[in-house]
Motif scaffolding. Structure first.
Motif, PDB file in Angstrom:
ATOM      1  N   HIS A 252     -26.996  26.263 100.842  1.00  0.00           N
ATOM      2  CA  HIS A 252     -25.852  26.931 101.458  1.00  0.00           C
ATOM      3  C   HIS A 252     -25.501  26.225 102.764  1.00  0.00           C
ATOM      4  O   HIS A 252     -25.864  26.660 103.856  1.00  0.00           O
ATOM      5  CB  HIS A 252     -26.157  28.413 101.699  1.00  0.00           C
ATOM      6  CG  HIS A 252     -24.938  29.217 102.005  1.00  0.00           C
ATOM      7  ND1 HIS A 252     -24.823  30.028 103.102  1.00  0.00           N
ATOM      8  CD2 HIS A 252     -23.737  29.323 101.348  1.00  0.00           C
ATOM      9  CE1 HIS A 252     -23.634  30.609 103.124  1.00  0.00           C
ATOM     10  NE2 HIS A 252     -22.966  30.187 102.068  1.00  0.00           N
ATOM     11  N   GLY A 263     -17.755  32.684  97.827  1.00  0.00           N
ATOM     12  CA  GLY A 263     -18.402  33.739  97.059  1.00  0.00           C
ATOM     13  C   GLY A 263     -19.284  33.253  95.930  1.00  0.00           C
ATOM     14  O   GLY A 263     -19.690  34.064  95.086  1.00  0.00           O
ATOM     15  N   TYR A 264     -19.619  31.978  95.919  1.00  0.00           N
ATOM     16  CA  TYR A 264     -20.408  31.435  94.811  1.00  0.00           C
ATOM     17  C   TYR A 264     -21.803  32.064  94.793  1.00  0.00           C
ATOM     18  O   TYR A 264     -22.434  32.261  95.841  1.00  0.00           O
ATOM     19  CB  TYR A 264     -20.497  29.916  94.942  1.00  0.00           C
ATOM     20  CG  TYR A 264     -21.155  29.248  93.763  1.00  0.00           C
ATOM     21  CD1 TYR A 264     -20.557  29.285  92.505  1.00  0.00           C
ATOM     22  CD2 TYR A 264     -22.368  28.579  93.894  1.00  0.00           C
ATOM     23  CE1 TYR A 264     -21.157  28.683  91.414  1.00  0.00           C
ATOM     24  CE2 TYR A 264     -22.963  27.957  92.809  1.00  0.00           C
ATOM     25  CZ  TYR A 264     -22.359  28.022  91.570  1.00  0.00           C
ATOM     26  OH  TYR A 264     -22.955  27.418  90.491  1.00  0.00           O
ATOM     27  N   ALA A 265     -22.317  32.344  93.605  1.00  0.00           N
ATOM     28  CA  ALA A 265     -23.577  33.089  93.465  1.00  0.00           C
ATOM     29  C   ALA A 265     -24.810  32.202  93.392  1.00  0.00           C
ATOM     30  O   ALA A 265     -25.925  32.731  93.363  1.00  0.00           O
ATOM     31  CB  ALA A 265     -23.516  33.963  92.203  1.00  0.00           C
ATOM     32  N   TYR A 267     -26.113  29.897  95.590  1.00  0.00           N
ATOM     33  CA  TYR A 267     -26.599  29.273  96.821  1.00  0.00           C
ATOM     34  C   TYR A 267     -28.028  29.690  97.133  1.00  0.00           C
ATOM     35  O   TYR A 267     -28.459  30.803  96.808  1.00  0.00           O
ATOM     36  CB  TYR A 267     -25.724  29.663  98.010  1.00  0.00           C
ATOM     37  CG  TYR A 267     -24.308  29.126  97.977  1.00  0.00           C
ATOM     38  CD1 TYR A 267     -24.060  27.772  97.828  1.00  0.00           C
ATOM     39  CD2 TYR A 267     -23.222  29.990  98.114  1.00  0.00           C
ATOM     40  CE1 TYR A 267     -22.765  27.276  97.805  1.00  0.00           C
ATOM     41  CE2 TYR A 267     -21.924  29.512  98.096  1.00  0.00           C
ATOM     42  CZ  TYR A 267     -21.701  28.155  97.937  1.00  0.00           C
ATOM     43  OH  TYR A 267     -20.409  27.682  97.909  1.00  0.00           O
ATOM     44  N   PHE A 289     -26.496  36.033  84.548  1.00  0.00           N
ATOM     45  CA  PHE A 289     -26.422  35.192  85.745  1.00  0.00           C
ATOM     46  C   PHE A 289     -25.947  33.788  85.377  1.00  0.00           C
ATOM     47  O   PHE A 289     -25.098  33.204  86.057  1.00  0.00           O
ATOM     48  CB  PHE A 289     -27.796  35.143  86.424  1.00  0.00           C
ATOM     49  CG  PHE A 289     -27.836  34.311  87.680  1.00  0.00           C
ATOM     50  CD1 PHE A 289     -27.004  34.606  88.748  1.00  0.00           C
ATOM     51  CD2 PHE A 289     -28.707  33.235  87.784  1.00  0.00           C
ATOM     52  CE1 PHE A 289     -27.039  33.841  89.918  1.00  0.00           C
ATOM     53  CE2 PHE A 289     -28.750  32.474  88.944  1.00  0.00           C
ATOM     54  CZ  PHE A 289     -27.919  32.772  90.005  1.00  0.00           C
ATOM     55  N   LEU A 292     -22.281  33.957  84.778  1.00  0.00           N
ATOM     56  CA  LEU A 292     -21.536  34.108  86.028  1.00  0.00           C
ATOM     57  C   LEU A 292     -21.354  32.749  86.703  1.00  0.00           C
ATOM     58  O   LEU A 292     -20.244  32.393  87.136  1.00  0.00           O
ATOM     59  CB  LEU A 292     -22.269  35.074  86.957  1.00  0.00           C
ATOM     60  CG  LEU A 292     -21.729  35.160  88.395  1.00  0.00           C
ATOM     61  CD1 LEU A 292     -20.283  35.660  88.396  1.00  0.00           C
ATOM     62  CD2 LEU A 292     -22.627  36.047  89.242  1.00  0.00           C
ATOM     63  N   LEU A 293     -22.448  31.984  86.824  1.00  0.00           N
ATOM     64  CA  LEU A 293     -22.339  30.668  87.456  1.00  0.00           C
ATOM     65  C   LEU A 293     -21.382  29.772  86.689  1.00  0.00           C
ATOM     66  O   LEU A 293     -20.581  29.034  87.289  1.00  0.00           O
ATOM     67  CB  LEU A 293     -23.719  30.009  87.545  1.00  0.00           C
ATOM     68  CG  LEU A 293     -24.754  30.675  88.447  1.00  0.00           C
ATOM     69  CD1 LEU A 293     -26.020  29.836  88.496  1.00  0.00           C
ATOM     70  CD2 LEU A 293     -24.216  30.914  89.852  1.00  0.00           C
ATOM     71  N   GLN A 296     -17.819  30.827  87.473  1.00  0.00           N
ATOM     72  CA  GLN A 296     -17.415  30.441  88.823  1.00  0.00           C
ATOM     73  C   GLN A 296     -17.182  28.931  88.922  1.00  0.00           C
ATOM     74  O   GLN A 296     -16.239  28.490  89.589  1.00  0.00           O
ATOM     75  CB  GLN A 296     -18.469  30.891  89.832  1.00  0.00           C
ATOM     76  CG  GLN A 296     -18.515  32.401  90.015  1.00  0.00           C
ATOM     77  CD  GLN A 296     -19.533  32.816  91.070  1.00  0.00           C
ATOM     78  OE1 GLN A 296     -20.634  32.275  91.151  1.00  0.00           O
ATOM     79  NE2 GLN A 296     -19.158  33.777  91.887  1.00  0.00           N
TER      80      GLN A 296
END
Length: 326
Positions: A252, A263-265, A267, A289, A292-293, A296
């Protein structure tokens, strides 16, 4: 005789270095070649060479001498300075020649949306964000894999923090995970650390340097790509993962945030191998998960299309040449 304007691209890296600066210089030369006469060089060759109408210099510190020489010989011709990484996030604070480069450039280019935040407000008006690009590759389906390969791509040097990736190899739990590092040894101590990690952890393999094409083929077969860097200007490897449908786990830092979004998940705190290992285990065990990545990353992919990069670059060059002619 051709009347196309002549452009010089000064890159501190050569093809043999196979790093981000070289990939940028090579790709931009291809993008510009149909409309301009383009020459890529490692340093300013002097006034006895064909006169460029415009200079593109990569890296504020390492190309400072070339930029200064061009300013001296052609003070009225446009100059683009591309801030590629360590110059933006370190050298402009510590190196006087890097700060001089900022002042002498007609236009500044940063490679991701967080980049302008690092510059003084008075310079932001002539700063342009141009995302780099990569052709899309179809990912390899991974639904029934018995092994989940995770790759990190980058030469072994401190800024890339390969040791966080190495430590994570000893902390993950899912038996399918295998951590692969692609890159040459620029730091002997880190090379020794990689060899020691291979001996201590069967999950970790250092594959050494590979060609760009071979690296992309390996990448598209991976379950994820890790970028653990302490500083980045706008990493090509993120683009190549995203445009291959491969999710990214990223430190991050501003340079990664500017590529993947606030808002990326995926990091983790820089240098935190425990957090990286937990993300890797979650990716392996939690399909939601992983999905989701992937969503994104797919949402960011249009930013990294070759047509978008080429259009932004050509527009900037055209506008600067037009302004200098008036």
């Amino acid at each position: 005789m051709s009347t196309r304007p002549r452009i010089a691209i000064v890159s501190p890296a050569a093809a043999s270095d196979n790093n981000g600066n070289w990939q940028t210089a090579s790709r931009w030369a291809r993008f510009l070649d149909k409309r301009f006469r383009v020459q890529v060089m490692g340093a300013w060759p002097g006034a006895d060479q064909p006169e460029p109408d415009l200079l593109i210099a990569l890296h504020a510190r390492r190309s400072a001498a070339a930029l200064a020489a061009f300013c001296e010989h052609y003070p009225d011709r446009p100059r683009i300075l591309v801030l590629t990484g360590t110059d933006l996030y370190r050298d402009i604070d510590t190196a006087p020649e890097a700060r001089t480069s900022l002042e002498s450039a007609t236009a500044l280019v940063v490679l991701q949306e967080a980049g302008p935040e690092r510059l003084p407000p008075r310079l932001r008006a002539r700063t342009h964000v141009i995302y780099q690009s990569a052709p899309a590759l179809l990912p390899v389906p991974d639904k029934n894999r018995r092994r989940l390969d995770i790759c990190m791509i980058g030469h072994l040097r401190l800024e890339k923090d390969p040791q966080t990736f190495m430590r994570a190899a000893g902390l993950v739990h899912d038996p399918r995970l295998r951590l692969l590092h692609i890159g040459g040894a620029l730091d002997p101590a880190l090379a020794e650390a990689a060899r020691s990690t291979e001996q201590a952890s069967p999950r970790y393999r250092w594959l050494g340097p590979m060609t760009h094409a071979a690296t992309r083929q390996r990448l598209k077969r991976c379950a994820a790509m890790v970028i653990a860097s302490h500083m980045e200007g706008g990493a090509n490897v993120i683009i190549e993962a995203v445009t291959s449908g491969v999710p990214v786990l990223a430190s991050h830092i501003d340079g990664n945030r500017g590529m993947l979004g606030n808002g990326y998940a995926g990091y983790f705190p820089p240098g935190d191998a425990d957090s990286l290992a937990r993300l890797l285990d979650r990716l392996a065990c939690d399909p939601d998960f992983d999905a989701l990545l992937r969503r994104q990353c797919a949402a960011r992919a249009p930013l990294f299309a070759p047509g978008a990069e080429q259009a932004a670059l050509c527009d900037l060059v055209d506008n600067l040449l037009r302004a200098s002619a008036t």
